[in-house]
Scaffold this motif. Structure first.
Motif, PDB file in Angstrom:
ATOM      1  N   ARG A  69       0.835  -1.202   0.000  1.00 14.22           N
ATOM      2  CA  ARG A  69       0.000   0.000   0.000  1.00 14.22           C
ATOM      3  C   ARG A  69       0.872   1.255   0.000  1.00 14.22           C
ATOM      4  N   GLN A  70       1.949   1.233   0.790  1.00 12.45           N
ATOM      5  CA  GLN A  70       2.864   2.379   0.838  1.00 12.45           C
ATOM      6  C   GLN A  70       3.559   2.572  -0.507  1.00 12.45           C
ATOM      7  N   LYS A  71       3.952   1.467  -1.117  1.00  9.01           N
ATOM      8  CA  LYS A  71       4.599   1.534  -2.426  1.00  9.01           C
ATOM      9  C   LYS A  71       3.639   2.108  -3.467  1.00  9.01           C
ATOM     10  N   GLY A  72       2.381   1.662  -3.413  1.00  8.66           N
ATOM     11  CA  GLY A  72       1.371   2.179  -4.336  1.00  8.66           C
ATOM     12  C   GLY A  72       1.104   3.658  -4.108  1.00  8.66           C
ATOM     13  N   ALA A  73       1.001   4.068  -2.852  1.00  7.81           N
ATOM     14  CA  ALA A  73       0.750   5.475  -2.524  1.00  7.81           C
ATOM     15  C   ALA A  73       1.910   6.349  -2.988  1.00  7.81           C
ATOM     16  N   SER A  74       3.123   5.867  -2.806  1.00  3.43           N
ATOM     17  CA  SER A  74       4.300   6.604  -3.248  1.00  3.43           C
ATOM     18  C   SER A  74       4.296   6.759  -4.767  1.00  3.43           C
ATOM     19  N   PHE A  75       3.929   5.706  -5.473  1.00  4.38           N
ATOM     20  CA  PHE A  75       3.867   5.758  -6.930  1.00  4.38           C
ATOM     21  C   PHE A  75       2.779   6.730  -7.385  1.00  4.38           C
ATOM     22  N   GLU A  76       1.629   6.735  -6.716  1.00  4.71           N
ATOM     23  CA  GLU A  76       0.559   7.669  -7.053  1.00  4.71           C
ATOM     24  C   GLU A  76       1.027   9.116  -6.890  1.00  4.71           C
ATOM     25  N   ARG A  77       1.732   9.412  -5.795  1.00  4.95           N
ATOM     26  CA  ARG A  77       2.257  10.766  -5.580  1.00  4.95           C
ATOM     27  C   ARG A  77       3.262  11.134  -6.675  1.00  4.95           C
ATOM     28  N   LYS A  78       4.114  10.184  -7.024  1.00  2.00           N
ATOM     29  CA  LYS A  78       5.109  10.412  -8.075  1.00  2.00           C
ATOM     30  C   LYS A  78       4.419  10.758  -9.398  1.00  2.00           C
ATOM     31  N   ILE A  79       3.409  10.002  -9.762  1.00  2.00           N
ATOM     32  CA  ILE A  79       2.684  10.246 -11.012  1.00  2.00           C
ATOM     33  C   ILE A  79       1.973  11.599 -10.947  1.00  2.00           C
ATOM     34  N   GLY A  80       1.360  11.919  -9.823  1.00  2.00           N
ATOM     35  CA  GLY A  80       0.711  13.218  -9.660  1.00  2.00           C
ATOM     36  C   GLY A  80       1.684  14.369  -9.874  1.00  2.00           C
ATOM     37  N   ASN A  81       2.879  14.243  -9.319  1.00  2.00           N
ATOM     38  CA  ASN A  81       3.904  15.276  -9.495  1.00  2.00           C
ATOM     39  C   ASN A  81       4.387  15.348 -10.936  1.00  2.00           C
ATOM     40  N   MET A  82       4.543  14.206 -11.570  1.00  2.00           N
ATOM     41  CA  MET A  82       4.975  14.180 -12.968  1.00  2.00           C
ATOM     42  C   MET A  82       3.918  14.813 -13.874  1.00  2.00           C
ATOM     43  N   LEU A  83       2.646  14.544 -13.586  1.00  2.00           N
ATOM     44  CA  LEU A  83       1.572  15.144 -14.382  1.00  2.00           C
ATOM     45  C   LEU A  83       1.528  16.657 -14.182  1.00  2.00           C
ATOM     46  N   LEU A  84       1.765  17.117 -12.968  1.00  2.00           N
ATOM     47  CA  LEU A  84       1.829  18.562 -12.721  1.00  2.00           C
ATOM     48  C   LEU A  84       2.951  19.185 -13.542  1.00  2.00           C
ATOM     49  N   ASP A  85       4.116  18.553 -13.529  1.00  2.00           N
ATOM     50  CA  ASP A  85       5.259  19.063 -14.301  1.00  2.00           C
ATOM     51  C   ASP A  85       4.969  19.093 -15.800  1.00  2.00           C
ATOM     52  N   GLU A  86       4.320  18.056 -16.302  1.00  3.29           N
ATOM     53  CA  GLU A  86       4.083  17.927 -17.739  1.00  3.29           C
ATOM     54  C   GLU A  86       2.888  18.735 -18.239  1.00  3.29           C
ATOM     55  N   PRO A 130     -10.836   5.952 -19.415  1.00  3.13           N
ATOM     56  CA  PRO A 130      -9.858   5.309 -18.533  1.00  3.13           C
ATOM     57  C   PRO A 130      -8.435   5.419 -19.065  1.00  3.13           C
ATOM     58  N   VAL A 131      -7.484   5.591 -18.139  1.00  2.70           N
ATOM     59  CA  VAL A 131      -6.069   5.449 -18.468  1.00  2.70           C
ATOM     60  C   VAL A 131      -5.411   4.713 -17.304  1.00  2.70           C
ATOM     61  N   LEU A 132      -4.632   3.728 -17.648  1.00  2.81           N
ATOM     62  CA  LEU A 132      -3.859   2.952 -16.677  1.00  2.81           C
ATOM     63  C   LEU A 132      -2.407   3.388 -16.802  1.00  2.81           C
ATOM     64  N   ILE A 133      -1.834   3.825 -15.690  1.00  2.00           N
ATOM     65  CA  ILE A 133      -0.426   4.207 -15.668  1.00  2.00           C
ATOM     66  C   ILE A 133       0.278   3.222 -14.753  1.00  2.00           C
ATOM     67  N   TYR A 134       1.276   2.524 -15.280  1.00  2.00           N
ATOM     68  CA  TYR A 134       1.909   1.469 -14.489  1.00  2.00           C
ATOM     69  C   TYR A 134       3.416   1.422 -14.722  1.00  2.00           C
ATOM     70  N   GLN A 135       4.074   0.726 -13.792  1.00  2.00           N
ATOM     71  CA  GLN A 135       5.520   0.499 -13.899  1.00  2.00           C
ATOM     72  C   GLN A 135       5.822  -0.893 -13.357  1.00  2.00           C
ATOM     73  N   LEU A 136       6.661  -1.616 -14.090  1.00  2.00           N
ATOM     74  CA  LEU A 136       7.083  -2.966 -13.703  1.00  2.00           C
ATOM     75  C   LEU A 136       8.602  -3.038 -13.659  1.00  2.00           C
TER      76      LEU A 136
END
Length: 141
Positions: free
Chosen positions: A5-22, A83-89
């Motif tokens: 859950r923490q890893k997912g929350a961290s990734f969500e914050r990262k994507i939110g920040n990247m979207l703000l930048d872009e 819908p858009v799925l944003i993921y990283q593996l």
């Protein structure tokens, strides 16, 4: 589960920040997603933003799960968003999945009558969003 859950929350914050930048649009984590089923992970106060965003990060695998796509598709029902799925593996680049019709509509192509999923780089997804912004499909607040 807590670490996941923490890893997912961290990734969500990262994507939110990247979207703000872009895009110049501010996103925040949707904390209601833990209490209410079928909600996206990130929300914005910009009601014109046409996507519901689902974020996934996983250490193993080679591509996204159709379960993830079904999850974000359910989150769009009844709210007139795409819908858009944003993921990283596996520490690989961030990828985005959307319906081909999103791209066809954005660039003036003829849409098709069935779903064809396409996988994009994060940068390409943001370019499509910027085109939508420039065409007035999305307005920044």
């Amino acid at each position: 589960m807590t670490n996941g859950r923490q890893k997912g929350a961290s990734f969500e914050r990262k994507i939110g920040n990247m979207l703000l930048d872009e895009l110049g649009i501010k996103f925040k984590r949707n904390l209601e997603q833990y209490r209410t089923k079928d909600l996206g992970d990130l929300i914005t106060e910009n009601n014109d933003f046409p996507f519901v965003i689902e974020c996934k990060i996983r250490g193993k695998g080679t591509t996204y799960s159709m379960d993830w796509w079904e999850q974000v598709t359910k989150a769009t029902q009844g709210i007139n968003k795409m819908p858009v799925l944003i993921y990283q593996l596996n520490r690989s680049p961030i990828r985005c999945v959307c319906d081909l019709n999103v791209i066809l509509e954005t660039f003036g192509g003829q849409t098709i009558y069935h779903q064809n999923l396409v996988e994009l780089t994060f940068e390409t997804f943001c370019m499509i969003c910027r085109e939508m912004l420039n065409d007035g499909i999305i307005r920044t607040n």
